[in-house]
Motif scaffolding. Structure first.
Motif, PDB file in Angstrom:
ATOM      1  N   PHE A 106     -18.751  39.746  22.726  1.00  0.00           N
ATOM      2  CA  PHE A 106     -17.662  38.930  22.854  1.00  0.00           C
ATOM      3  C   PHE A 106     -17.676  38.270  24.031  1.00  0.00           C
TER       4      PHE A 106
ATOM      5  N   LEU B  99     -20.282  35.443  24.629  1.00  0.00           N
ATOM      6  CA  LEU B  99     -20.016  34.354  23.678  1.00  0.00           C
ATOM      7  C   LEU B  99     -19.104  33.316  24.171  1.00  0.00           C
TER       8      LEU B  99
ATOM      9  N   LEU C  85     -16.054  32.218  23.782  1.00  0.00           N
ATOM     10  CA  LEU C  85     -15.428  31.322  22.806  1.00  0.00           C
ATOM     11  C   LEU C  85     -13.915  31.643  23.185  1.00  0.00           C
TER      12      LEU C  85
ATOM     13  N   PRO D 176     -21.250  30.396  16.340  1.00  0.00           N
ATOM     14  CA  PRO D 176     -22.021  31.702  16.422  1.00  0.00           C
ATOM     15  C   PRO D 176     -22.667  32.279  15.463  1.00  0.00           C
TER      16      PRO D 176
ATOM     17  N   TYR E 296     -14.188  29.761  16.988  1.00  0.00           N
ATOM     18  CA  TYR E 296     -14.963  28.542  16.974  1.00  0.00           C
ATOM     19  C   TYR E 296     -14.319  27.374  16.175  1.00  0.00           C
TER      20      TYR E 296
ATOM     21  N   SER F 137     -15.482  36.031  16.598  1.00  0.00           N
ATOM     22  CA  SER F 137     -15.824  34.837  17.013  1.00  0.00           C
ATOM     23  C   SER F 137     -15.631  33.677  16.187  1.00  0.00           C
TER      24      SER F 137
END
Length: 565
Positions: free
Chosen positions: A135, A138, A140, A120, A241, A237
């Motif tokens: 969020f 994204l 994730l 990220p 990841y 995040s």
């Protein structure tokens, strides 16, 4: 027409997912589908996009039909590559529990799966060119959930990192093809500039850079300036990841290590839980801040504890020394004795460690507001670390160990008093390097006048003509195991003498042993090439080993909830 075998590519936005789709589109055995569930996502969530109406008018909105007729429908090629980005993940979360649309379970249970991730830190600076990131956008969290669900089904997906794909496309693609059990085709490395017929309706908003490309572009040498407005989102995040990145088979970095992952001395410690600060964390997440004093200057104190049959041996004595060391170093905002005990108990109970366990208990001066030496920068309070491991005694206490004498001298109280049990162990480490180079267990360290002080890790005793001799603790740490064994010597009606002892006296001793929490009582059978006594465990050593073993069984602080089997 046949039913192709489906390859699901799960990814978050801005992660080279379109470039990877273009790569697979170059194969002669694969047809590609660009986000087939996107219309279902827009219809179900009401999310606004500049291309929303066009997508809803041109794509199938019924998720059930998409799965059955498009994703798993008949086709002309052997494989079908389905690019599925966060947009679909948010809608039905790609869990085979039919959460939103009553999607068939085959979406997850059939086909081949892999997950494409990207840091990220590299995604967020470019994300808001189309719309502000969040969020949810994204994705994730959903990708972690997908990984977990597929693992529970017995089909853990391959994970590849977009940064690796840019850095070395061929190696990454070959590895991915191996994981998918399909042959690699060199055509995957290049494509013609411009759009492809399979592009989604949203391509004009997102695919400009891909349309200008003819292959995977090399990563930029230096990153973009990170927008601080996204700092909180990065904090949320990045851990997710990293969870996924831990499953990437081939990783490289600016400071990459060429060594393969090592095996652990005790394999069970791969999944231990450690206390750091005020929480219990898995081994891979148990870390301190780069601003912590232990990182900045080894500014920390520590103790070693052993657990025997549900009891912590000499806990109170170790805590006494921990607090003395912290006071000597002028620590502020030190946790209370009861708080430290609770952290120890909670860590042991959570791990289910009630025997054959060693604890490395550390208390650092804490985190600093800025890097530097001064304790005035420490304004967060101390950092407590409870590292419990399955660990039998680390020396050969039956056959005996070999020692050599180090050229490195033990610290003098004129410089750094060894009675402070601090983490700045370079003096000891230098001596340990000498012993390792000589293939010896440890190294004897002499004081500034040439008399024996201790080893790099333990205190040391010797026997001569029935008398037990031990060096003064002027230059060494007066260990708790050392004090315990001294008491046992007296109880066994042996003569104990504490004085200066020369190295030659140890060379000609009848028996020698070392003491420490980590190794207990370890007989020494050779020093600097000289055989000690008869070269085996002597009678006094064996007597004290037995007495020590009995003491550990009969005393200690009971761990709450422990019940002897």
């Amino acid at each position: 027409m046949t039913e192709p075998e489906v390859i699901h590519s799960w990814s978050a936005p801005r992660s080279l997912s379109t470039s990877l789709m273009y790569s697979f589109a170059q194969r002669d055995d694969i047809e590609v589908v660009d986000e087939p569930l996107y219309a279902a996502f827009l219809k179900a969530t009401g999310v606004d996009r500049p291309y929303r109406d066009e997508v809803l008018s041109k794509m199938e909105c019924n998720g059930h039909k998409v799965v059955n007729d498009i994703i798993y429908g008949s086709g002309s090629k052997k494989y079908r590559y389905c690019k599925i980005v966060r947009s679909c993940v948010s809608s039905e979360q790609h869990i085979s529990k039919q959460r939103l649309f009553g999607l068939p379970s085959e979406l997850m249970s059939k086909g081949k799966h892999f997950i494409l991730i990207r840091n990220p830190l590299n995604i967020l600076p470019s994300f808001e060119k189309v719309h502000p990131p969040s969020f949810l956008e994204l994705g994730l969290g959903e990708l972690v959930s997908i990984y977990s669900d597929l693992c529970q089904m017995g089909t853990p997906p391959a994970v590849i990192d977009a940064d690796e794909l840019q850095r070395d496309p061929e190696t990454t693609l070959r590895g991915l093809c191996d994981d998918l059990e399909i042959p690699f085709q060199v055509s995957m490395l290049k494509w013609e500039a411009g759009p492809i017929p399979e592009d989604g309706v949203w391509a004009p908003w997102w695919y400009k850079s891909v349309h200008e490309s003819t292959g995977f572009s090399s990563p930029k040498k230096y990153p973009r300036i990170f927008p601080l407005s996204h700092y909180d989102l990065l904090e949320q995040s990045l851990p997710l990841y990293n969870i996924l990145r831990s499953h990437v088979k081939h990783k490289s970095s600016l400071l990459s290590c060429p060594l393969p992952p090592p095996s652990l001395p005790v394999a069970e410690n791969a999944k231990l839980l450690a206390w750091v600060g005020d929480e219990i964390l898995p081994r891979g997440m148990a870390k301190v801040s780069v601003f912590d004093s232990v990182v900045q200057g080894g500014d920390s104190v520590w103790e070693g504890l052993r657990i025997y049959k549900g009891k912590i041996f000499k806990l109170e004595e170790h805590l006494d020394r921990l607090f003395d060391s912290a006071k000597a170093l002028a620590f502020d905002n030190v946790p209370s004795r009861e708080e430290i005990k609770e952290a120890i108990f909670r860590t042991l109970i959570t791990n289910g460690m009630f025997d054959n366990t060693h604890i490395r208990l550390s208390l650092t001066r804490g985190k600093k507001v800025t890097s530097g030496m001064s304790p005035t920068f420490n304004r967060y309070g101390c950092t407590l670390i409870v590292l419990a491991e399955w660990k039998p005694p680390v020396y050969d206490n039956d056959g005996g160990i070999v020692l050599v004498t180090a050229t490195t001298r033990r610290n003098s109280p004129n410089n750094l008093d060894s009675k402070i049990h601090h983490n700045n162990l370079l003096n000891n480490i230098l001596a340990k390097i000498e012993s390792s180079n000589a293939n010896a267990a440890d190294a004897i360290m002499l004081d500034k006048d040439g008399f024996v002080s201790e080893t790099n890790a333990t205190n040391i005793f010797m026997v001569k003509k029935g008398r037990v001799l031990i060096p003064h603790a002027d230059f060494c740490l007066p260990g708790i195991t050392r004090a315990t064994v001294m008491e046992l010597v007296v109880k066994e009606n042996l003569i104990l003498e504490e004085r200066r002892i020369s190295l030659s006296e140890f060379h000609t001793a009848d028996e020698v042993w070392t003491t420490g929490t980590m190794g207990e009582l370890s007989p020494v059978v050779k020093i600097d090439g000289r055989v000690i006594g008869e070269g085996k465990v002597g009678p006094v050593t064996r007597t004290l080993q037995n007495a020590y073993k009995n003491l550990t069984e009969d005393s200690g602080v009971l761990i709450p909830t422990y019940q002897e089997a």
